[in-house]
Scaffold this motif. Sequence first.
Motif, short mmCIF file in Angstrom:
data_model
loop_
_atom_site.label_atom_id
_atom_site.label_comp_id
_atom_site.label_asym_id
_atom_site.label_seq_id
_atom_site.Cartn_x
_atom_site.Cartn_y
_atom_site.Cartn_z
N ILE A 1 0.84 -1.20 0.00
CA ILE A 1 0.00 0.00 0.00
C ILE A 1 0.88 1.25 0.00
O ILE A 1 0.69 2.17 -0.80
CB ILE A 1 -0.94 0.01 1.22
N THR B 1 2.59 1.86 -3.37
CA THR B 1 1.72 2.46 -4.38
C THR B 1 1.52 3.95 -4.14
O THR B 1 1.59 4.76 -5.06
CB THR B 1 0.34 1.75 -4.36
N ILE B 2 1.30 4.30 -2.87
CA ILE B 2 1.09 5.72 -2.57
C ILE B 2 2.34 6.54 -2.87
O ILE B 2 2.27 7.65 -3.41
CB ILE B 2 0.64 5.87 -1.10
N ILE C 1 2.63 7.29 -6.54
CA ILE C 1 1.74 8.35 -7.01
C ILE C 1 2.17 9.72 -6.48
O ILE C 1 2.26 10.69 -7.21
CB ILE C 1 0.28 8.05 -6.59
N GLU C 2 2.50 9.77 -5.19
CA GLU C 2 2.80 11.04 -4.55
C GLU C 2 4.16 11.60 -4.95
O GLU C 2 4.30 12.77 -5.23
CB GLU C 2 2.78 10.87 -3.02
N LEU D 1 3.61 8.85 -10.71
CA LEU D 1 2.86 7.80 -11.42
C LEU D 1 1.47 8.32 -11.76
O LEU D 1 0.79 8.89 -10.92
CB LEU D 1 2.75 6.55 -10.54
N ALA E 1 -11.05 10.12 -8.75
CA ALA E 1 -11.39 10.32 -7.34
C ALA E 1 -11.59 9.00 -6.62
O ALA E 1 -11.19 8.84 -5.46
CB ALA E 1 -12.64 11.17 -7.24
N THR E 2 -12.19 8.01 -7.29
CA THR E 2 -12.47 6.75 -6.63
C THR E 2 -11.21 5.93 -6.42
O THR E 2 -10.96 5.42 -5.33
CB THR E 2 -13.46 5.92 -7.47
N LEU E 3 -10.42 5.80 -7.47
CA LEU E 3 -9.25 4.93 -7.37
C LEU E 3 -8.07 5.65 -6.73
O LEU E 3 -7.13 5.03 -6.25
CB LEU E 3 -8.85 4.42 -8.75
N GLY E 4 -8.11 6.98 -6.73
CA GLY E 4 -7.01 7.72 -6.13
C GLY E 4 -5.79 7.79 -7.01
O GLY E 4 -4.67 7.98 -6.53
N ILE E 5 -5.98 7.65 -8.31
CA ILE E 5 -4.85 7.73 -9.23
C ILE E 5 -5.11 8.87 -10.24
O ILE E 5 -6.18 8.93 -10.81
CB ILE E 5 -4.65 6.37 -9.94
N ARG F 1 -0.69 -2.84 -14.84
CA ARG F 1 -1.88 -3.37 -14.15
C ARG F 1 -2.84 -2.25 -13.82
O ARG F 1 -4.05 -2.40 -13.89
CB ARG F 1 -1.47 -4.08 -12.85
N MET F 2 -2.27 -1.12 -13.43
CA MET F 2 -3.10 0.01 -13.10
C MET F 2 -3.83 0.52 -14.35
O MET F 2 -5.02 0.86 -14.29
CB MET F 2 -2.21 1.10 -12.55
N LEU G 1 -6.68 -1.76 -15.10
CA LEU G 1 -7.81 -1.53 -14.19
C LEU G 1 -8.61 -0.30 -14.63
O LEU G 1 -9.84 -0.35 -14.74
CB LEU G 1 -7.28 -1.34 -12.76
N ARG H 1 -12.46 -0.38 -16.11
CA ARG H 1 -13.47 0.39 -15.37
C ARG H 1 -14.12 1.44 -16.26
O ARG H 1 -15.34 1.60 -16.29
CB ARG H 1 -12.83 1.11 -14.18
N MET I 1 -18.13 8.32 -3.17
CA MET I 1 -16.76 8.17 -2.69
C MET I 1 -15.89 9.41 -2.86
O MET I 1 -15.12 9.74 -1.97
CB MET I 1 -16.12 6.95 -3.37
N VAL J 1 -7.57 8.26 0.53
CA VAL J 1 -8.61 7.23 0.43
C VAL J 1 -8.54 6.68 -0.98
O VAL J 1 -8.65 7.43 -1.95
CB VAL J 1 -10.01 7.82 0.69
N MET J 2 -8.32 5.40 -1.11
CA MET J 2 -8.24 4.79 -2.43
C MET J 2 -9.02 3.48 -2.44
O MET J 2 -9.04 2.77 -1.45
CB MET J 2 -6.78 4.53 -2.80
N HIS J 3 -9.60 3.18 -3.57
CA HIS J 3 -10.34 1.93 -3.70
C HIS J 3 -9.36 0.76 -3.57
O HIS J 3 -8.25 0.82 -4.07
CB HIS J 3 -11.01 1.90 -5.08
N PHE K 1 -4.87 -1.61 -5.31
CA PHE K 1 -3.78 -2.37 -4.68
C PHE K 1 -3.84 -3.83 -5.09
O PHE K 1 -2.83 -4.47 -5.34
CB PHE K 1 -3.86 -2.23 -3.16
N MET L 1 -2.54 -4.10 -8.62
CA MET L 1 -1.12 -3.82 -8.78
C MET L 1 -0.22 -4.87 -8.13
O MET L 1 0.85 -5.18 -8.64
CB MET L 1 -0.82 -2.45 -8.19
#
Lengths: 451, 89
Positions: A7, A10-11, A14-15, A19, A65-69, A251-252, A255, A259, B57, B77-79, B83, B86
Amino acid sequence: MINVDDILETIKMIEEENLDIRTITMGFSLLDCASDDVERSCRKIYDKITKGAERLVKTGEELEATLGIPIINKRISVTPVAMLLAASGGDPLKYAAALERAALATGVNFIGGYSALVHKGFSAGDRELIESIPEALSSTEHLCSSVNVGSTKSGINMDAVKMVGQVITRAARLTADRNCIGAAKFVAFCNAPEDNPFMAGAFHGTGEPDCVINVGVSGPGVVRAALAKAGDCNISQIADIVKKTAFKITRMGQLVGTRASEMLGVPFGIVDLSLAPTPEIGDSVAYILEEMGLEKCGCHGTTACLALLNDAVKKGGVMASSHVGGLSGAFIPVSEDAGMISAADVGALKIEKLEAMTAVCSVGLDMVVIPGDTSEEIISAILADEAAIGMINSKTTAVRLIPAVGKKAGEVIEFGGLLGYAPIMDVSRYSPAKFINRGGRIPAPIQSLKN
Amino acid sequence: MRAVITVVGKDMVGILAKVSGLCARYNANVVEVTQSVLQDMFAMVMLADISQLSVDMPEFSDAMTQLGDSLALSIHVMHEDIFNSMHRI
């Protein structure tokens, strides 16, 4: 529960390592909009695109917003407009205006497909469209254009190569007051892919479904950070690290693509697993090569490092996605990559080395700024060289050159945003004019005879 | 549908209470919590069921980000799918 280290990894990607999903591109076939009246044809195009892509931008934002990417761009690609022009005749610029209006109405960042495929010859509408490209690009903001001048199967259309030299020169001149941006929205291809989600070369091929979602990922910063963390290791281990990282990035993309396709009710096409740099520090392909052990991108060894990177990205990415396509590899745009800019600034990276690199990267001479007084024939000849590399190696090559009007080698041009800035590179001044003016076709190479 | 909420920042009194309080306000059911404090750094990963969320969300995510800003913490906050896709084959 999901592993905490995973986790946090991944963060961090992105941060700190930039990414992101570079683009969700919605492709539309416009063949059903063809009409013998150009006005009617334009109206149908506008209606089809604005209806079909009505929710594209909103869906992208929701996913983000949902996936945070982060999802940087939402784009549209369409059937090469020359095909519609073939049916309708009339003023090609009306199509440019209709596509621009559709881009504004849907809120997308770019719309691509003001294109002609002329790798073997010109059919109705092709010449007219190509000649109108400079005006189309200077009178619009979101429109992108491309021409396919060659392929491994058919050889290189040298008449088209000559025309493209004129198109690039005029596109730059018409937009001289805007940093020659017209030329940055045009690309000439050999072996153009039909499902490329990246601009300026995206168009919707004729073998594609009526509507499709393609996704382009990014992530040079992540690859570089993974290599930096690994420290001293041999080249086999470097290839492994690149593969593993490319797998995660792709993979991202898979996804997000699936979606988006579910939410929009449109079939999912491909993930383009390209490493696409941005001018931000740390989001650079050149820095990956330097992390492998080069003092400066462009020094001897650069081509070998790039070949390794490009291959490992594909190997890692291909298992991560159900369908891989587009350009898929490492991009080497000069003005959009902080490391490339810096290497060109200090004179480590020259156009000859870039040309060699294009034999092993995913595309070609991309966002290379050349002196404004470079002749049309020299520009055509640069394209001919690139197209030859693509034709013989059965790969996509492309040229996106910007002649900086009124500027000389060593000066700098600033585009801003994703396009970045670039020092102007010198080109050989000896004239290829006689070769370019001969016209005709370079025959398809022996590699084309595979049956 | 589950979301992963991560909180990273300088340790202080009441972080867990404030974050889980916000979850309760939006009807997110906390399923699992892992946290650690290394020197002064607080790191927490929370898994929450968001299928009965009272808002959508993005709004929930914004509220968490704002809480994070007000406490000088980094809250995401992430779905959980991101993860899973990935890191799992």
